[in-house]
Design a protein around this motif. Structure first.
Motif, PDB file in Angstrom:
ATOM      1  N   LEU A  18       0.817  -1.210   0.000  1.00  0.00           N
ATOM      2  CA  LEU A  18       0.000   0.000   0.000  1.00  0.00           C
ATOM      3  C   LEU A  18       0.851   1.260   0.000  1.00  0.00           C
ATOM      4  N   GLU A  19       2.046   1.161   0.603  1.00  0.00           N
ATOM      5  CA  GLU A  19       2.888   2.341   0.717  1.00  0.00           C
ATOM      6  C   GLU A  19       4.332   1.924   1.004  1.00  0.00           C
ATOM      7  N   GLU A  20       5.257   2.630   0.391  1.00  0.00           N
ATOM      8  CA  GLU A  20       6.685   2.479   0.679  1.00  0.00           C
ATOM      9  C   GLU A  20       7.211   3.876   0.973  1.00  0.00           C
ATOM     10  N   VAL A  21       7.756   4.063   2.170  1.00  0.00           N
ATOM     11  CA  VAL A  21       8.206   5.393   2.585  1.00  0.00           C
ATOM     12  C   VAL A  21       9.563   5.301   3.272  1.00  0.00           C
ATOM     13  N   GLY A  22      10.138   6.466   3.507  1.00  0.00           N
ATOM     14  CA  GLY A  22      11.401   6.535   4.226  1.00  0.00           C
ATOM     15  C   GLY A  22      12.581   6.620   3.290  1.00  0.00           C
ATOM     16  N   GLU A  23      13.722   6.869   3.886  1.00  0.00           N
ATOM     17  CA  GLU A  23      14.951   7.006   3.120  1.00  0.00           C
ATOM     18  C   GLU A  23      15.338   5.666   2.506  1.00  0.00           C
ATOM     19  N   GLU A  24      15.770   5.696   1.253  1.00  0.00           N
ATOM     20  CA  GLU A  24      16.225   4.466   0.607  1.00  0.00           C
ATOM     21  C   GLU A  24      17.607   4.116   1.141  1.00  0.00           C
ATOM     22  N   TRP A  25      17.833   2.840   1.385  1.00  0.00           N
ATOM     23  CA  TRP A  25      19.121   2.370   1.898  1.00  0.00           C
ATOM     24  C   TRP A  25      19.549   1.135   1.120  1.00  0.00           C
ATOM     25  N   TYR A  64      18.904  -0.478  -3.528  1.00  0.00           N
ATOM     26  CA  TYR A  64      18.346   0.575  -2.679  1.00  0.00           C
ATOM     27  C   TYR A  64      16.842   0.403  -2.615  1.00  0.00           C
ATOM     28  N   ARG A  65      16.315   0.370  -1.390  1.00  0.00           N
ATOM     29  CA  ARG A  65      14.868   0.242  -1.193  1.00  0.00           C
ATOM     30  C   ARG A  65      14.430   1.189  -0.080  1.00  0.00           C
ATOM     31  N   PRO A  66      13.169   1.664  -0.134  1.00  0.00           N
ATOM     32  CA  PRO A  66      12.658   2.507   0.952  1.00  0.00           C
ATOM     33  C   PRO A  66      12.672   1.750   2.277  1.00  0.00           C
ATOM     34  N   GLU A  67      12.807   2.495   3.346  1.00  0.00           N
ATOM     35  CA  GLU A  67      12.993   1.943   4.689  1.00  0.00           C
ATOM     36  C   GLU A  67      11.764   1.222   5.252  1.00  0.00           C
ATOM     37  N   THR A  68      10.570   1.708   4.891  1.00  0.00           N
ATOM     38  CA  THR A  68       9.340   1.194   5.518  1.00  0.00           C
ATOM     39  C   THR A  68       8.311   0.826   4.456  1.00  0.00           C
ATOM     40  N   VAL A  69       7.569  -0.236   4.736  1.00  0.00           N
ATOM     41  CA  VAL A  69       6.531  -0.698   3.816  1.00  0.00           C
ATOM     42  C   VAL A  69       5.256  -0.986   4.609  1.00  0.00           C
ATOM     43  N   ARG A  70       4.123  -0.630   4.007  1.00  0.00           N
ATOM     44  CA  ARG A  70       2.819  -0.994   4.574  1.00  0.00           C
ATOM     45  C   ARG A  70       2.175  -1.948   3.585  1.00  0.00           C
ATOM     46  N   ILE A  71       1.713  -3.091   4.096  1.00  0.00           N
ATOM     47  CA  ILE A  71       1.232  -4.165   3.221  1.00  0.00           C
ATOM     48  C   ILE A  71      -0.080  -4.738   3.753  1.00  0.00           C
TER      49      ILE A  71
END
Length: 194
Positions: free
Chosen positions: A93-100, A117-124
Motif C-alpha cells: 500500500l505504501e513504501e516510505v522513508g529514506e532508501e538504503w 536501494y529500497r525505501p525503509e518502511t513498507v505498509r502491506i
C-alpha cells in the motif's frame, strides 16, 4: 515436499502473478512446502514463481538475521527473531522513508549479489493461511525482505535494480545460470533443459 528452485531465464519469473481465490487450494500445505523448500536452500524468502507457480503468495523467515554469525561483524537483529510469515494475495500500500542499500541475492540467481536501494518502511495488506486479512507496517530488514519477495509477484528481480555497469559485468553469469551452468547446493529447474 521440496520443490526445485526455478532458475533465472525461466519466463515464469517475469510474469505478473494472479490472485488466489479462497478455498482454491490447500494453502497450509503449499505454505509448509514453500518453507521446507526455502529452508532447504538456506533462503530467507521464497515466492511462488520461484517454484513454478503463477500465484500471489510468498513466505519469509528472517530468523537467521536474529542470530549472531561468528564470521560476521554485524550485530544480530533481535526484532527478526519471530519474523516468519506467509503472505497470500499481498498488496503493498505504501513504501516510505529514506532508501538504503543492502547486498541482496536470490535463490533463482545463485552466486550473484548486488546492492539494491529500497525505501525503509513498507505498509502491506495480505491474507494469512486461515484467510484472515491483515494490514501491517514493517521497517528495516523485514521491509526489505517483503519488498524483494513482492517484486517476484510482479515479475521483477533484484538484478533489475542494479546499475548498468554491474548488469553488463554479470551478463555472462546470468546467461550461464539460464543454461544450467551453475553450482547450487539445492535442486534447481532450468527452462533450457525442459
Amino acid at each position: 515436499m521440496i520443490y526445485p528452485i526455478v532458475a533465472f531465464g525461466d519466463p515464469i519469473l517475469r510474469k505478473p502473478t494472479r490472485f488466489i481465490e479462497k478455498d482454491e487450494m490447500d494453502l497450509k500445505k503449499l505454505s509448509d512446502d514453500m518453507f521446507e523448500t526455502m529452508h532447504g536452500a538456506s533462503g530467507v524468502g521464497l515466492a511462488a514463481p520461484q517454484i513454478g507457480l503463477n500465484i500471489r503468495i510468498f513466505v519469509v523467515d528472517a530468523t537467521p538475521f536474529s542470530r549472531k554469525d561468528d564470521e560476521d561483524d554485524d550485530e544480530p537483529d533481535l526484532s527478526l527473531a519471530d519474523f516468519r510469515k506467509t503472505f497470500i494475495n499481498p498488496e503493498i500500500l505504501e513504501e516510505v522513508g529514506e532508501e538504503w542499500a543492502f547486498e541482496e541475492g536470490c535463490l533463482s540467481i545463485p552466486g550473484i549479489r548486488g546492492d539494491v536501494y529500497r525505501p525503509e518502511t513498507v505498509r502491506i495488506r495480505y491474507r494469512d493461511i486461515e484467510w484472515n486479512e491483515h494490514e501491517e507496517e514493517y521497517s528495516g530488514m523485514a521491509a526489505r525482505i517483503i519488498q524483494h519477495e513482492y517484486d517476484h509477484l510482479l515479475g521483477k528481480l533484484f538484478v533489475d535494480y542494479l546499475p548498468t555497469l554491474k548488469k553488463q559485468f554479470i551478463k555472462k553469469k546470468l546467461s550461464d545460470i539460464s543454461k544450467g551452468n551453475v553450482d547450487a547446493d539445492y535442486r534447481m529447474r532450468f527452462s533450457s533443459r525442459k
